[in-house]
Design a protein around this motif. Structure first.
Motif, PDB file in Angstrom:
ATOM      1  N   ASP A  11       0.746  -1.346   0.271  1.00  0.00           N
ATOM      2  CA  ASP A  11       0.063   0.030   0.075  1.00  0.00           C
ATOM      3  C   ASP A  11       0.755   1.461   0.188  1.00  0.00           C
ATOM      4  OD1 ASP A  11      -2.420  -0.995  -0.355  1.00  0.00           O
ATOM      5  OD2 ASP A  11      -3.065  -1.135   1.873  1.00  0.00           O
ATOM      6  N   ALA A  12       2.141   1.150   0.473  1.00  0.00           N
ATOM      7  CA  ALA A  12       3.035   2.377   0.437  1.00  0.00           C
ATOM      8  C   ALA A  12       2.991   2.942  -0.929  1.00  0.00           C
ATOM      9  CB  ALA A  12       4.424   2.038   0.733  1.00  0.00           C
ATOM     10  N   VAL A 202      -6.952   0.546 -13.147  1.00  0.00           N
ATOM     11  CA  VAL A 202      -6.083  -0.304 -12.044  1.00  0.00           C
ATOM     12  C   VAL A 202      -6.975  -1.865 -12.410  1.00  0.00           C
ATOM     13  CG1 VAL A 202      -5.767  -0.954  -9.542  1.00  0.00           C
ATOM     14  CG2 VAL A 202      -5.345   1.107 -10.306  1.00  0.00           C
ATOM     15  N   ALA A 203      -8.500  -1.429 -12.346  1.00  0.00           N
ATOM     16  CA  ALA A 203      -9.150  -2.735 -12.826  1.00  0.00           C
ATOM     17  C   ALA A 203      -8.749  -3.318 -14.192  1.00  0.00           C
ATOM     18  CB  ALA A 203     -10.641  -2.442 -12.649  1.00  0.00           C
ATOM     19  N   ALA A 204      -8.157  -2.879 -15.086  1.00  0.00           N
ATOM     20  CA  ALA A 204      -7.994  -3.241 -16.240  1.00  0.00           C
ATOM     21  C   ALA A 204      -6.676  -3.834 -16.798  1.00  0.00           C
ATOM     22  CB  ALA A 204      -8.319  -2.217 -17.493  1.00  0.00           C
ATOM     23  N   VAL A 205      -5.550  -3.131 -16.117  1.00  0.00           N
ATOM     24  CA  VAL A 205      -4.272  -3.729 -16.404  1.00  0.00           C
ATOM     25  C   VAL A 205      -3.460  -4.165 -14.869  1.00  0.00           C
ATOM     26  CG1 VAL A 205      -4.089  -2.373 -18.256  1.00  0.00           C
ATOM     27  CG2 VAL A 205      -3.236  -1.316 -16.004  1.00  0.00           C
ATOM     28  N   GLU A 206      -2.698  -5.091 -15.251  1.00  0.00           N
ATOM     29  CA  GLU A 206      -1.857  -5.652 -14.131  1.00  0.00           C
ATOM     30  C   GLU A 206      -0.853  -4.896 -13.689  1.00  0.00           C
ATOM     31  OE1 GLU A 206      -2.390  -9.018 -12.970  1.00  0.00           O
ATOM     32  OE2 GLU A 206      -4.288  -9.056 -13.844  1.00  0.00           O
ATOM     33  N   VAL A 207      -0.288  -3.844 -14.403  1.00  0.00           N
ATOM     34  CA  VAL A 207       1.032  -3.399 -14.300  1.00  0.00           C
ATOM     35  C   VAL A 207       0.588  -2.048 -13.450  1.00  0.00           C
ATOM     36  CG1 VAL A 207       2.164  -4.204 -16.566  1.00  0.00           C
ATOM     37  CG2 VAL A 207       0.803  -1.730 -16.345  1.00  0.00           C
ATOM     38  N   PRO A 208       1.548  -1.357 -12.756  1.00  0.00           N
ATOM     39  CA  PRO A 208       1.317  -0.126 -11.812  1.00  0.00           C
ATOM     40  C   PRO A 208       0.926   0.829 -12.668  1.00  0.00           C
ATOM     41  CG  PRO A 208       3.559  -1.244 -11.323  1.00  0.00           C
ATOM     42  CD  PRO A 208       2.987  -1.769 -12.732  1.00  0.00           C
ATOM     43  N   VAL A 228      -4.882   7.624  -5.152  1.00  0.00           N
ATOM     44  CA  VAL A 228      -4.146   6.538  -4.332  1.00  0.00           C
ATOM     45  C   VAL A 228      -5.451   5.878  -3.610  1.00  0.00           C
ATOM     46  CG1 VAL A 228      -3.093   6.446  -1.981  1.00  0.00           C
ATOM     47  CG2 VAL A 228      -2.063   7.701  -3.701  1.00  0.00           C
ATOM     48  N   GLU A 229      -6.493   6.544  -3.144  1.00  0.00           N
ATOM     49  CA  GLU A 229      -7.644   5.794  -2.712  1.00  0.00           C
ATOM     50  C   GLU A 229      -8.175   4.794  -3.676  1.00  0.00           C
ATOM     51  OE1 GLU A 229      -8.991   9.328   0.483  1.00  0.00           O
ATOM     52  OE2 GLU A 229     -10.408   8.685  -1.010  1.00  0.00           O
ATOM     53  N   ALA A 230      -8.067   5.263  -4.868  1.00  0.00           N
ATOM     54  CA  ALA A 230      -8.364   4.264  -6.047  1.00  0.00           C
ATOM     55  C   ALA A 230      -7.495   3.284  -6.494  1.00  0.00           C
ATOM     56  CB  ALA A 230      -9.079   5.004  -7.080  1.00  0.00           C
ATOM     57  N   GLY A 231      -6.383   3.253  -5.778  1.00  0.00           N
ATOM     58  CA  GLY A 231      -5.647   1.909  -6.139  1.00  0.00           C
ATOM     59  C   GLY A 231      -4.331   2.417  -6.932  1.00  0.00           C
ATOM     60  N   CYS A 232      -4.013   3.643  -7.102  1.00  0.00           N
ATOM     61  CA  CYS A 232      -2.761   4.003  -7.631  1.00  0.00           C
ATOM     62  C   CYS A 232      -1.863   4.352  -6.371  1.00  0.00           C
ATOM     63  CB  CYS A 232      -2.937   5.608  -8.236  1.00  0.00           C
ATOM     64  SG  CYS A 232      -1.272   6.376  -8.897  1.00  0.00           S
ATOM     65  N   ARG A 233      -0.470   3.595  -6.572  1.00  0.00           N
ATOM     66  CA  ARG A 233       0.576   3.622  -5.869  1.00  0.00           C
ATOM     67  C   ARG A 233       1.780   4.421  -6.267  1.00  0.00           C
ATOM     68  NH1 ARG A 233      -3.085   2.762  -3.255  1.00  0.00           N
ATOM     69  NH2 ARG A 233      -3.872   0.860  -2.300  1.00  0.00           N
ATOM     70  N   HIS A 234       1.717   5.177  -7.334  1.00  0.00           N
ATOM     71  CA  HIS A 234       2.881   5.944  -7.904  1.00  0.00           C
ATOM     72  C   HIS A 234       2.400   7.270  -8.259  1.00  0.00           C
ATOM     73  CE1 HIS A 234       4.225   1.498  -8.238  1.00  0.00           C
ATOM     74  NE2 HIS A 234       5.528   2.141  -8.299  1.00  0.00           N
ATOM     75  N   ILE A 235       3.062   8.269  -7.445  1.00  0.00           N
ATOM     76  CA  ILE A 235       2.657   9.644  -7.969  1.00  0.00           C
ATOM     77  C   ILE A 235       3.786  10.456  -8.289  1.00  0.00           C
ATOM     78  CG2 ILE A 235       0.290   9.558  -6.935  1.00  0.00           C
ATOM     79  CD1 ILE A 235       1.653  11.028  -4.319  1.00  0.00           C
ATOM     80  N   ASP A 236       3.641  11.421  -9.150  1.00  0.00           N
ATOM     81  CA  ASP A 236       4.859  12.394  -9.283  1.00  0.00           C
ATOM     82  C   ASP A 236       4.498  13.722  -8.546  1.00  0.00           C
ATOM     83  OD1 ASP A 236       5.427  10.953 -11.129  1.00  0.00           O
ATOM     84  OD2 ASP A 236       5.417  12.158 -12.804  1.00  0.00           O
ATOM     85  N   THR A 237       5.607  14.002  -7.912  1.00  0.00           N
ATOM     86  CA  THR A 237       5.523  15.202  -7.073  1.00  0.00           C
ATOM     87  C   THR A 237       6.660  16.273  -7.347  1.00  0.00           C
ATOM     88  OG1 THR A 237       6.429  14.327  -5.221  1.00  0.00           O
ATOM     89  CG2 THR A 237       4.022  14.232  -5.193  1.00  0.00           C
ATOM     90  N   CYS A 238       6.710  17.326  -6.717  1.00  0.00           N
ATOM     91  CA  CYS A 238       7.848  18.099  -6.893  1.00  0.00           C
ATOM     92  C   CYS A 238       8.363  18.736  -5.677  1.00  0.00           C
ATOM     93  CB  CYS A 238       7.687  19.168  -8.063  1.00  0.00           C
ATOM     94  SG  CYS A 238       9.062  20.212  -8.483  1.00  0.00           S
ATOM     95  N   ASN A 239       9.768  18.759  -5.449  1.00  0.00           N
ATOM     96  CA  ASN A 239      10.095  19.235  -4.180  1.00  0.00           C
ATOM     97  C   ASN A 239       9.552  20.896  -3.981  1.00  0.00           C
ATOM     98  OD1 ASN A 239      12.220  21.200  -2.441  1.00  0.00           O
ATOM     99  ND2 ASN A 239      12.654  19.131  -1.945  1.00  0.00           N
TER     100      ASN A 239
END
Ligand code: PYR
Length: 523
Positions: A11-12, A202-208, A228-239
């Motif tokens: 989940d991280a 997320v429901a359609a593909v196995e990859v992140p 993230v609540e919907a299942g995404c575990r990789h986000i882009d952010t900026c310092n």
């Protein structure tokens, strides 16, 4: 329940920090110099990011055009300075890092050399989401053994439905994508649209599934949360030093948002904040590149113009003394976009649509003059538009010429041999040939200047009043000449940093060359 304190690795949330690429591309016109990146690299490398986006997009162009840095050398230096973090780049599919379609052998060579010099993750996109334009690059990434991320450029239109994005994501996985990125370059996503889209993918593909959402409208941190609540575990952010507005939500804020929940990133907030403190000082040096068009503006939800495009248009109009017509241009852009079959607005379609919209407004008559790029687009030269184009416009632009329906690159003969022969001994490596391939005139001048030792970076523009940098006071002389050991130097003070432990950084140009010196603070 999302607010538990036990976090499981599954989940991280994984963070890609984009400060060394999209952050400064979005906020200071891609001008961050390698010399200002390297000092923060050890601290960035120690954070434990999923990846750092450091190359691609407009960075290659800015290096050659303005900074007179070898972009390949930048990559090598960054790889050396960031040994523990996967490095990521943004690749414009068959356009690579230029503005036209290249033959397949150039794409293969470019990808192979990028991998050799340090790129681990390739985010590959096509402005029209014509997936045929991603095929060669994706294949080349797989052949290099690196991570191929297939991209969906997000936009809104009558034809950009959930079903369409899901079908494209599935197709990208069939093409070998190791992950899928949603690329919301304009900041068009809303939190609930994100939730719906991410859940479907997320429901359609196995990859992140990764989310890249610009903060232009002010909604992106909420979009990340919903993703993230919907299942995404990789986000882009900026310092945070280069976050917000037309850039991305701040890394610090998103790390804090998920702390002590099942989505905890596990990253050390204090360590990231320390990087931000360093980078905030660095940003002051670039005050002359700050623009009022990079601030948060919900208007993008109305006219769909991405931030980078807004500042480019503002510059284009300023040069023609027509800045007062910018609102008319913003209103014309969606109309041109509809005429062209609703392309997402991203390089190069943002330029194609933007320039035509400017012409339509400035000439006072729509399509009185039609750019060559619009003609090429209507001939099928960039690929298949997402929806039908306006046939009246097409006829007017290209007459009875045959529209090309195939993959544009199928029309191109191999180019590498010719390019190498054209540039000759000025190219000391295949990387140099590729630099020349991206920008024929500029690339040649760059390679010539490098050989002659005459490369000079553009001078830093002076900061304008109201910018982040502390303005010099009226009482301070800002331009003067100093004599040192019999040599005269013209000095122009461009700004003064804030007090840092009794010291202040003073930014200046010395005979036009940017410099900075540290002075004891007295006030
Ligand atoms: C680029 O191609 O430069 C983007 O940032 C999309």
């Amino acid at each position: 329940m999302t607010t538990t304190t036990t976090s499981s690795a599954a989940d991280a949330v994984n963070i890609t920090d984009v400060v060394l690429r999209d952050g400064h591309q979005s906020l200071i016109a891609t001008r961050l110099r390698t010399e200002d990146m390297l000092p923060v690299c050890p601290a960035l490398d120690a954070i434990g990011f999923h990846s750092l986006e450091v190359w691609g997009g407009a960075t290659f162009d800015a290096c050659v055009r303005f900074l007179k840095e070898d972009p390949w050398q930048r990559l090598v230096q960054l790889k050396e300075a960031l040994p523990n973090t996967p490095l990521q780049m943004l690749l414009r599919g068959q356009n690579l890092l230029g503005y036209r379609h290249y033959a397949d052998d150039v794409v293969e060579s470019f990808v192979a050399k990028s991998a050799d010099n340090g790129i681990d993750i390739f985010r590959v996109f096509d402005a029209l989401n014509d997936l045929r334009n991603l095929e060669t690059a994706m294949r080349a990434v797989k052949a290099s053994g690196k991570h191929a991320q297939g991209t969906l450029c997000y936009t809104v239109s009558p034809v950009h439905t959930l079903e369409r994005y899901v079908a494209d994501a599935r197709r990208l996985v069939e093409m070998g994508a190791d992950s899928i990125a949603i690329k919301d370059m304009a900041g068009l996503l809303t939190p609930y649209a994100t939730q719906e889209l991410v859940a479907a993918l997320v429901a359609a593909v196995e990859v992140p599934v990764h989310l890249h959402a610009h903060a232009t409208s002010g909604l992106s941190s909420q979009c990340h949360l919903k993703a993230v609540e919907a299942g995404c575990r990789h986000i882009d952010t900026c310092n945070s030093a280069f976050a917000g507005g037309t850039s991305h939500p701040s890394t610090e804020a998103m790390v804090a948002a998920f702390k002590d929940t099942s989505f905890d990133t596990g990253l050390d907030l204090e360590a990231i904040k320390a990087v931000g403190d360093q980078l905030r000082e660095v940003r002051k040096k670039y005050a002359g590149f700050e623009s009022e068009f990079t601030r948060e503006d919900v208007g993008v939800q109305i006219n769909q113009v991405p931030g980078g495009m807004m500042s480019n248009l503002a510059n284009q109009l300023k040069e023609q003394n027509a800045l007062s017509q910018i609102r008319e241009v913003f209103a014309e852009i969606p109309r041109v976009r509809a005429d062209l079959g609703y392309p997402p607005l991203v390089t190069p379609t943002s330029q194609i649509v933007g320039t035509q919209a400017v012409m339509n407004v400035l000439t006072g008559s729509r399509y009185k003059s039609i750019t060559n790029e619009v003609k090429r687009y209507l001939l099928g030269g960039y690929g298949q538009p997402p929806a039908a184009v306006d046939e009246g416009l097409r006829k007017r632009a290209i007459g009875n010429q045959q529209v090309e329906e195939g993959r544009p690159a199928d029309q191109l003969d191999p180019e590498m041999m010719r390019l190498a022969a054209d540039i000759g001994e000025l190219a000391e490596s295949q990387e140099d040939v590729l630099t020349y391939a991206m920008f024929p005139d500029l690339g040649r001048d760059f390679l010539q200047g490098r050989r002659d030792g005459t490369l000079v970076p553009e001078p830093m523009p002076a900061a304008v009043a109201g910018d982040a940098q502390r303005p010099v006071t009226e009482a301070t002389p800002t331009e003067f000449v100093i004599d040192v050991h019999g040599e005269s130097y013209e000095v122009q003070i461009t700004g003064v940093g804030s007090d840092a432990g009794g010291k202040r950084q003073v930014y200046l140009t010395l005979d036009g060359m940017p410099e900075s010196v540290v002075f004891e603070a007295r006030d």
